[in-house]
Design an enzyme around this catalytic site. Structure first.
Site, PDB file in Angstrom:
ATOM      1  N   THR A  87       0.841  -1.203   0.000  1.00 29.11           N
ATOM      2  CA  THR A  87       0.000   0.000   0.000  1.00 29.11           C
ATOM      3  C   THR A  87       0.876   1.253   0.000  1.00 29.11           C
ATOM      4  O   THR A  87       0.613   2.221  -0.735  1.00 29.11           O
ATOM      5  CB  THR A  87      -0.900   0.006   1.261  1.00 29.11           C
ATOM      6  OG1 THR A  87      -1.483  -1.287   1.414  1.00 29.11           O
ATOM      7  CG2 THR A  87      -1.976   1.050   1.172  1.00 29.11           C
ATOM      8  N   LYS A 103       0.183  -0.617  12.164  1.00 29.29           N
ATOM      9  CA  LYS A 103       1.260   0.042  12.919  1.00 29.29           C
ATOM     10  C   LYS A 103       2.302   0.665  11.994  1.00 29.29           C
ATOM     11  O   LYS A 103       2.813   1.745  12.256  1.00 29.29           O
ATOM     12  CB  LYS A 103       1.919  -0.968  13.845  1.00 29.29           C
ATOM     13  CG  LYS A 103       1.035  -1.406  14.991  1.00 29.29           C
ATOM     14  CD  LYS A 103       1.840  -2.166  16.013  1.00 29.29           C
ATOM     15  CE  LYS A 103       0.989  -2.525  17.214  1.00 29.29           C
ATOM     16  NZ  LYS A 103       1.729  -3.356  18.175  1.00 29.29           N
ATOM     17  N   GLY A 104       2.684  -0.085  10.962  1.00 26.29           N
ATOM     18  CA  GLY A 104       3.671   0.446  10.025  1.00 26.29           C
ATOM     19  C   GLY A 104       5.052   0.592  10.627  1.00 26.29           C
ATOM     20  O   GLY A 104       5.735   1.596  10.393  1.00 26.29           O
ATOM     21  N   HIS A 161       1.038  -9.360  -6.756  1.00 25.09           N
ATOM     22  CA  HIS A 161       1.652 -10.267  -5.784  1.00 25.09           C
ATOM     23  C   HIS A 161       2.201 -11.514  -6.500  1.00 25.09           C
ATOM     24  O   HIS A 161       2.616 -12.462  -5.844  1.00 25.09           O
ATOM     25  CB  HIS A 161       0.636 -10.701  -4.722  1.00 25.09           C
ATOM     26  CG  HIS A 161       0.256  -9.628  -3.738  1.00 25.09           C
ATOM     27  ND1 HIS A 161       1.175  -8.757  -3.191  1.00 25.09           N
ATOM     28  CD2 HIS A 161      -0.942  -9.302  -3.184  1.00 25.09           C
ATOM     29  CE1 HIS A 161       0.544  -7.942  -2.357  1.00 25.09           C
ATOM     30  NE2 HIS A 161      -0.738  -8.242  -2.341  1.00 25.09           N
TER      31      HIS A 161
END
Ligand code: A3P
Length: 326
Positions: free
Chosen positions: A67, A293-294, A132
């Site tokens: 993303t 969270k990243g 993917h």
């Protein structure tokens, strides 16, 4: 790794099946495990996708920073048409997954594409397309010498990709079907499946090493990025991304801090606070679920040290001799 099967000759019901990894069953195809709803798109894309030399592909194992990479690449490549500060910037109105679509997702969801048409044909050049699909299973027309297409891969510590997918899968599973909770999918369940390679896109280490080897063979066509390094030096990585995509920042842009502006626009906090990402949905998940969270190392909050050591060893053994290490 198994040889790539002929894209035109796949009987999905005959492929090995894994039903313990929510939200959907997986099938093994070409040495990798695929969510059943997506696999027809992989097969159809291999058969029917028509690349252009100017195409830029953003490739990843799921939950590895796709993303973020979509947002960064889109904002960088289209900055002339969409200045970063514009209040009308597409990333302020649309989720990154609506700005850059998945090749196999489009082919899976669009019946005309499955019949051989190219659903992306109407998109103007240069196209940015995500996938993917592992390197060994990409349509040959994309990877062929002379095809011209460029590929950017983002890789992540397998332990963080595992935890990120475990959390995401439970949310997805809870969001669809009959509303019954999937709390029963424990980290231990996810861990065992991941270690067996039986995870969406798995085995993760084979996915990563395929692109890494390609980036060594064809560095002008395949750029290999690491999520953890992007966190440490996002502006430097965006500069590299711009150079690779053929749209390097000019001296004026460097002086104006365009790279920093792009990084700020695409930061996890900026994106998660946009209205579209608080309320919107994708086909299989809520937009908000893509921004958790990243960080690097969240695995330690969910996995025991012994689990981490076991997975590290599996990955290390599998990558022996490849020259690649996480
Ligand atoms: P966590 O679940 O560890 O927080 P993908 O985009 O491939 O699905 O990967 C999702 C992971 O990327 C999630 O990791 C998510 O929080 C993180 N992520 C999403 N947007 C990000 C951004 N702008 N910057 C950094 N990380 C981001």
């Amino acid at each position: 790794m198994a040889a790539s099967p002929d894209a035109d000759d796949v009987d999905m019901a005959e492929l090995p099946l894994e039903t313990r990894c929510p939200p959907s069953s997986l099938r093994q195809y070409g040495g990798f495990w695929w969510p059943e709803p997506i696999l027809p798109g992989v097969v159809a894309a291999r058969a029917g996708f028509g690349p252009r030399p100017s195409d830029v592909f953003l490739a990843s194992f799921p939950k590895s920073g796709t993303t973020w990479l979509k947002a960064l690449a889109f904002a960088t490549l289209h900055r002339a048409d969409h200045p970063t500060h514009s209040l009308d910037h597409p990333l302020r109105r649309r989720n990154p997954h609506d700005c850059v679509e998945f090749l196999e997702g489009l082919f899976a969801l669009s019946p005309p594409a499955i019949k051989g048409g190219d659903v992306l044909a109407a998109h103007p050049s240069p196209r940015v397309i995500a996938t993917h699909i592992p390197y060994s299973l990409l349509p040959e027309r994309v990877t062929a010498e002379g095809a011209g297409c460029k590929l950017v891969y983002v890789c992540r510590d397998p332990k963080d990709a595992l935890v990120s997918m475990w959390v995401f899968a439970k949310k997805m599973a809870a969001a669809d079907e009959d509303g019954s909770p999937r709390d029963a999918f424990t980290i231990e369940d996810a861990f065992e499946l991941f270690c067996d390679g039986r995870f969406p896109g798995g085995p993760q280490w084979a996915h990563v090493s395929g692109y890494w080897e390609a980036s060594r063979r064809r560095p002008e066509k395949v750029l290999f990025l690491r999520y953890e390094e992007m966190l440490l030096d996002p502006v430097g990585k965006v500069r590299k991304l711009a150079e690779f995509m053929g749209c390097a920042f000019s001296e004026d842009e460097e002086a104006a801090g365009v790279g920093k502006d792009i990084v700020e626009l695409c930061s996890i906090d900026a994106l998660r606070n946009m209205e579209v990402n608080k309320n919107g949905t994708q086909k299989y998940a809520k937009n908000e679920d893509y921004f958790r969270k990243g960080v690097a190392g969240d695995w330690s909050n969910h996995m025991k040290p012994a689990m981490a050591a076991r997975l590290d060893k599996i990955v290390e053994d599998a990558l022996q001799g490849s020259g690649f290490t996480f």
